[in-house]
Write an enzyme that holds these catalytic residues in place. Structure first.
Site, PDB file in Angstrom:
ATOM      1  N   THR A 138       0.850  -1.178   0.000  1.00 57.06           N
ATOM      2  CA  THR A 138       0.000   0.000   0.000  1.00 57.06           C
ATOM      3  C   THR A 138       0.894   1.239   0.000  1.00 57.06           C
ATOM      4  O   THR A 138       2.045   1.182   0.409  1.00 57.06           O
ATOM      5  CB  THR A 138      -0.934  -0.025   1.244  1.00 57.06           C
ATOM      6  OG1 THR A 138      -1.705  -1.225   1.207  1.00 57.06           O
ATOM      7  CG2 THR A 138      -1.887   1.147   1.286  1.00 57.06           C
ATOM      8  N   ASP A 166      -8.471  -9.251   1.927  1.00 55.16           N
ATOM      9  CA  ASP A 166      -9.074  -8.285   2.860  1.00 55.16           C
ATOM     10  C   ASP A 166     -10.523  -8.646   3.181  1.00 55.16           C
ATOM     11  O   ASP A 166     -11.126  -8.057   4.065  1.00 55.16           O
ATOM     12  CB  ASP A 166      -9.000  -6.855   2.303  1.00 55.16           C
ATOM     13  CG  ASP A 166      -7.710  -6.151   2.713  1.00 55.16           C
ATOM     14  OD1 ASP A 166      -7.002  -6.668   3.592  1.00 55.16           O
ATOM     15  OD2 ASP A 166      -7.421  -5.078   2.160  1.00 55.16           O
ATOM     16  N   SER A 176      -8.523  -0.771   5.610  1.00 55.84           N
ATOM     17  CA  SER A 176      -8.008   0.121   6.661  1.00 55.84           C
ATOM     18  C   SER A 176      -7.527   1.449   6.080  1.00 55.84           C
ATOM     19  O   SER A 176      -7.107   2.330   6.835  1.00 55.84           O
ATOM     20  CB  SER A 176      -6.843  -0.544   7.393  1.00 55.84           C
ATOM     21  OG  SER A 176      -7.288  -1.687   8.076  1.00 55.84           O
ATOM     22  N   GLY A 199       0.282   0.277   5.562  1.00 52.93           N
ATOM     23  CA  GLY A 199       0.635  -0.557   6.711  1.00 52.93           C
ATOM     24  C   GLY A 199      -0.508  -1.374   7.255  1.00 52.93           C
ATOM     25  O   GLY A 199      -0.546  -1.638   8.454  1.00 52.93           O
TER      26      GLY A 199
END
Ligand code: GLY
Length: 601
Positions: A415, A457, A487, A507
């Site tokens: 990411t 995910d 997230s 992260g």
């Protein structure tokens, strides 16, 4: 309560506030600028800790120097923040190919200071038509036992990156797409230098290939072309001629180069299926971005107003909850500053509440009911904060703002976050992802694109944790067209209707906790952007019940263990990019944890 003295609280155009600066950039909406010259002059790198840097006209904080400079090149050529964001995104696809790219997706939060308009663009990967609720539960394990939601064709969600860039361009862009792809094309063709973070991603591929020999064919293109078969050192140059050519085509043809009759849908899905995937050309052709209304939370902390990403991001709600809990309880703790045991305990307990809610309640709100209003109800948040005990940790099951529901309910190179502010205060916070390092490891060699592994995910198997150790509920099971819970947390904080600070991170779940701590270090701790990003951070995600501390906070370990926390050292809590608006200019800060470097002018 705020200790901040340097945040901009003004109603004049930014450029006018900065040293009497009289910028003449800001193209009017609809204006089409000229093609950008390849030469980049006088771009200023954000210097190391402690050095004061301010930019009068615009700034970009990305986790790659080349990508930050690409954005500033566009700003200097007259583009606005969205133009610069498109150029930065595409350049990140080139220089951080293990973190993001055309085979992935993301979220872009946009604030138009001149009008007060804010919009959230969701171009996240979605679940293919041929994947249902029990798809992963029914799969036989591959020979070497790897998780098929993580590697190979079955890990791949329908990519949304290029549809996202087109949507952003159509809504806000002022420069021709051809001009916006130019820096990325240049970086792909001339190459970029490998850094330590890149090498770490290469090492992950090496160890995966060793542990799972059946992934060698899957990862062959990545290993041969982007990892140089492991014979790679810092400073080596990576060139991507196929990607350069495809980006140029995209610049000329737009979305037709992706999902049109002469696009790459058949090529991409053919590769996916060759590695056991189920993607079909219609998955690519039918993909739709979603323009969402950002979560707007007034007085989220002091008199700051937060613009946050709504579901399928879990980050917006969690950030609002933690900021509000911190504001409510800091005074009763004697208003401790970041770096103290009391502040860290309060932060960890607030994170536990927020991650408990994440695990129990959050998923794609287009498919399941997500109690957003209850999760953001200020009185409920205060009640949860009031339960935090400075002498002890909360019992695991009592965590959560609204509680309820069973939940058993979290690393990441896949990411990349960047932020942009232009001369008119137009602000973009954008997080891009392919999920894990080099995503699914499957590449489309003809166009030099790596496919994501975002399917992990989802809650792929009820009760089991994902790559990040996150427990998630059955609400987040895969269904055709659904987006997996994320997230990613692009965030903009306003004061008096103007951007004060924007931040976001990479992260996994540490995106949320890293972003919160940088924001608070600025708005509560009075730190500069540079110092806020550099400061050591902590992470707690409720389950597992472990409080992780970066090395710079380890002196707090005895106090925190005495309070009941199980403490472990961690190598890093997210990679945060932020821009802080000061009275004397923009201060972009890229996180040294990934070796990024910001730019401005
Ligand atoms: N792939 C990381 C996230 O969306 O949370």
């Amino acid at each position: 309560m705020s200790h901040t003295t340097s945040i901009l609280i003004a109603s004049l155009p930014l450029a006018a506030l900065i040293h009497g600066c009289t910028s003449s950039i800001s193209a009017a909406p609809g204006d089409r600028g000229s093609k950008v010259s390849p030469a980049v002059a006088a771009v200023t790198d954000a210097p190391a800790t402690g050095t004061r840097v301010r930019h009068a006209n615009g700034a970009v904080a990305a986790d790659s120097k080349t990508a930050s400079e690409a954005g500033v090149e566009i700003l200097r050529a007259g583009g606005n923040a969205v133009d610069a964001a498109i150029a930065t995104s595409l350049t990140l696809s080139v220089t951080r190919p293990y973190s993001c790219g055309i085979g992935g997706g993301g979220f872009m939060l946009i604030f138009v200071e001149a009008t007060g308009e804010s919009r959230a663009l969701d171009f996240r990967e979605t679940c293919p038509k041929h994947v249902g609720l029990d798809f992963y539960a029914k799969l036989a394990a591959p020979a070497s036992g790897y998780d098929p939601s993580l590697y190979g064709g079955r890990a791949v969600g329908i990519p949304g990156q290029l549809p996202g860039m087109i949507a952003a361009h159509e809504a806000f862009g002022t420069m021709p797409l051809e001009a916006l792809v130019a820096p990325a094309v240049r970086a792909a063709r001339t190459g970029f230098a490998v850094d330590a973070d890149y090498l770490a991603a290469v090492e992950k591929v090496r160890s995966l290939r060793k542990a799972h020999p059946d992934l060698r064919p899957t990862s062959r293109w990545v290993w041969d072309n982007l990892c140089h078969r492991g014979a790679i050192e810092i400073g080596d140059i990576i060139r991507q001629p196929e990607l350069a050519e495809y980006l140029e085509k995209f610049g000329r043809e737009g979305i037709a180069a992706w999902s049109g009759p002469d696009g790459i849908a058949a090529l991409l899905t053919g590769v996916d299926r060759a590695f056991d995937g189920v993607l079909r050309p219609e998955d690519i052709q039918d993909y739709e971005v979603v323009w969402r209304t950002p979560l707007v939370v007034e007085n989220v902390f002091d008199d700051y107003e937060a613009l946050l990403m709504p579901p399928p991001s879990s980050g917006g709600i969690a950030i609002a909850q933690v900021l509000a809990m911190m504001e409510h309880r800091l005074p009763s703790a004697g208003d401790p500053l970041p770096g103290s045991a009391a502040y860290s305990h309060l932060m960890a307990e607030s994170m536990r509440h927020a991650f408990a809610d994440r695990a129990r309640h959050l998923a794609d709100a287009d498919f399941v009911d997500v109690p957003v209003e209850r999760l953001l109800d200020r009185e409920s948040i205060k009640r949860a904060a009031d339960r935090i005990d400075f002498e002890d940790v909360l019992a695991t099951d009592s965590c959560g703002v609204i509680g309820g529901g069973p939940a058993d309910a979290l690393r990441d190179s896949g990411t990349s976050h960047f932020s942009v502010i232009d001369s008119r205060g137009m602000t973009v916070a954008c997080t891009l992802t392919i999920n894990g390092a080099f995503g699914s490891l499957v590449a489309v060699p003809e166009i030099g694109v790596i496919l994501n592994n975002e399917m992990n995910d989802f809650t792929t198997i009820p009760g089991e944790s994902n790559l990040f150790g996150l427990k998630q509920s059955d609400r987040n099971l895969p269904e055709p067209g659904k987006r997996p819970l994320s997230s990613m947390s692009p965030t903009i904080l306003l004061k008096n209707g103007r951007t004060s600070v924007t931040a976001g991170a990479s992260g996994g779940p540490r995106i949320i906790t890293g972003t919160i701590q940088v924001l608070l270090a600025v708005i509560h701790g009075g730190k500069s952007g540079r110092d806020a990003v550099d400061a050591p951070r902590l992470h707690h995600q409720w389950k597992p019940e472990i409080l992780r501390l970066e090395a710079g906070l380890l002196e707090l370990r005895p106090d925190l263990e005495a309070t009941g926390h199980v403490v472990e050292e961690t190598g890093g809590v997210g990679v945060v990019q932020a821009i802080v608006v000061h009275e004397d200019g923009l201060e972009p800060a890229s996180d040294p944890r990934k070796g990024g470097s910001a730019a401005g002018w």
